[in-house]
Design a protein around this motif. Structure first.
Motif, PDB file in Angstrom:
ATOM      1  N   VAL A  18       0.842  -1.202   0.000  1.00 46.73           N
ATOM      2  CA  VAL A  18       0.000   0.000   0.000  1.00 46.73           C
ATOM      3  C   VAL A  18       0.878   1.253   0.000  1.00 46.73           C
ATOM      4  CG1 VAL A  18      -1.951  -1.168   1.103  1.00 46.73           C
ATOM      5  CG2 VAL A  18      -0.291   0.052   2.533  1.00 46.73           C
ATOM      6  N   HIS A  19       2.162   1.093   0.276  1.00 45.13           N
ATOM      7  CA  HIS A  19       3.123   2.197   0.249  1.00 45.13           C
ATOM      8  C   HIS A  19       4.498   1.627  -0.064  1.00 45.13           C
ATOM      9  CE1 HIS A  19       5.278   5.858   1.451  1.00 45.13           C
ATOM     10  NE2 HIS A  19       6.173   5.023   1.928  1.00 45.13           N
ATOM     11  N   ALA A  26       5.071  -0.546   3.078  1.00 42.77           N
ATOM     12  CA  ALA A  26       3.945  -1.002   3.890  1.00 42.77           C
ATOM     13  C   ALA A  26       3.161  -1.999   3.049  1.00 42.77           C
ATOM     14  CB  ALA A  26       3.062   0.168   4.306  1.00 42.77           C
ATOM     15  N   PHE A  27       2.933  -3.180   3.620  1.00 45.44           N
ATOM     16  CA  PHE A  27       2.188  -4.214   2.899  1.00 45.44           C
ATOM     17  C   PHE A  27       1.290  -4.957   3.878  1.00 45.44           C
ATOM     18  CE2 PHE A  27       6.540  -5.730   3.730  1.00 45.44           C
ATOM     19  CZ  PHE A  27       6.309  -6.865   4.493  1.00 45.44           C
ATOM     20  N   LEU A  28       0.252  -5.574   3.336  1.00 44.52           N
ATOM     21  CA  LEU A  28      -0.709  -6.266   4.181  1.00 44.52           C
ATOM     22  C   LEU A  28      -0.104  -7.504   4.817  1.00 44.52           C
ATOM     23  CD1 LEU A  28      -4.012  -6.072   2.101  1.00 44.52           C
ATOM     24  CD2 LEU A  28      -3.305  -4.687   4.027  1.00 44.52           C
ATOM     25  N   THR A  38      -1.744  -4.010   8.381  1.00 45.04           N
ATOM     26  CA  THR A  38      -0.632  -3.648   7.511  1.00 45.04           C
ATOM     27  C   THR A  38       0.667  -3.616   8.308  1.00 45.04           C
ATOM     28  OG1 THR A  38      -2.145  -2.296   6.190  1.00 45.04           O
ATOM     29  CG2 THR A  38       0.203  -1.832   5.953  1.00 45.04           C
ATOM     30  N   LEU A  39       1.737  -4.074   7.679  1.00 43.23           N
ATOM     31  CA  LEU A  39       3.065  -4.031   8.284  1.00 43.23           C
ATOM     32  C   LEU A  39       3.851  -2.894   7.649  1.00 43.23           C
ATOM     33  CD1 LEU A  39       3.778  -7.859   8.157  1.00 43.23           C
ATOM     34  CD2 LEU A  39       2.901  -6.530  10.083  1.00 43.23           C
ATOM     35  N   VAL A  67      -0.691   5.399   7.219  1.00 43.57           N
ATOM     36  CA  VAL A  67      -1.414   4.136   7.036  1.00 43.57           C
ATOM     37  C   VAL A  67      -2.511   4.011   8.094  1.00 43.57           C
ATOM     38  CG1 VAL A  67      -1.216   1.609   7.116  1.00 43.57           C
ATOM     39  CG2 VAL A  67       0.469   2.965   5.841  1.00 43.57           C
ATOM     40  N   GLY A  68      -2.208   4.403   9.326  1.00 44.42           N
ATOM     41  CA  GLY A  68      -3.207   4.354  10.392  1.00 44.42           C
ATOM     42  C   GLY A  68      -4.426   5.194  10.071  1.00 44.42           C
ATOM     43  N   ALA A  69      -4.208   6.408   9.588  1.00 45.41           N
ATOM     44  CA  ALA A  69      -5.336   7.262   9.199  1.00 45.41           C
ATOM     45  C   ALA A  69      -6.116   6.619   8.049  1.00 45.41           C
ATOM     46  CB  ALA A  69      -4.828   8.644   8.810  1.00 45.41           C
TER      47      ALA A  69
END
Length: 132
Positions: A18-19, A26-28, A38-39, A67-69
């Motif tokens: 995702v990033h 950052a990936f699931l 997500t990690l 990612v949290g938002a």
């Protein structure tokens, strides 16, 4: 020895990103606490988060906050959980996940049978929320 995260980052193993930038990805998680788990991982292969360069740690936490938002928006939850455990993979990482209450923080509840379609849907929702 190369970690599983290093292999995912290098594209040797599949990952639902995702990033991605030069320093942090950052990936699931394939073993999520909740859908959208997500990690956030530094590209540099460092075992323990306490030994990360402070500037890199700041980048990890900055991406984790974004990612949290995004998971809060994507999954319509009141909080984003953040956990640093570090026992599963010897590569520093932060767990970020949609949280409805404290039971969502219990690692005894991880799922190991998540269908690929659910992971793809979660990835799409988070990417969309990150772009908003």
């Amino acid at each position: 020895m190369t970690t599983v995260f290093t292999r995912i980052i290098a594209g040797e193993l599949p990952g639902r990103f995702v990033h991605r930038d030069d320093e942090v990805v950052a990936f699931l998680s394939i073993a999520p606490l909740t859908t959208g788990h997500t990690l956030v991982v530094p590209v540099a292969e460092v075992d323990d988060w306490t030994t990360l360069d402070p500037a890199l740690w700041g980048r990890v936490m900055s991406v984790a906050a974004r990612v949290g938002a995004a998971v809060r928006t994507a999954f319509d939850v009141p909080r984003a959980g953040l956990v640093i455990a570090g026992f599963e993979v010897p590569h520093a990482h932060v767990h970020v996940f949609p949280a409805r209450d404290m039971t969502d923080f219990d690692f005894r509840n991880v799922r190991h049978d998540v269908p690929a379609t659910e992971l793809a849907d979660a990835q799409q929702k988070i990417v969309k929320a990150l772009g908003a």
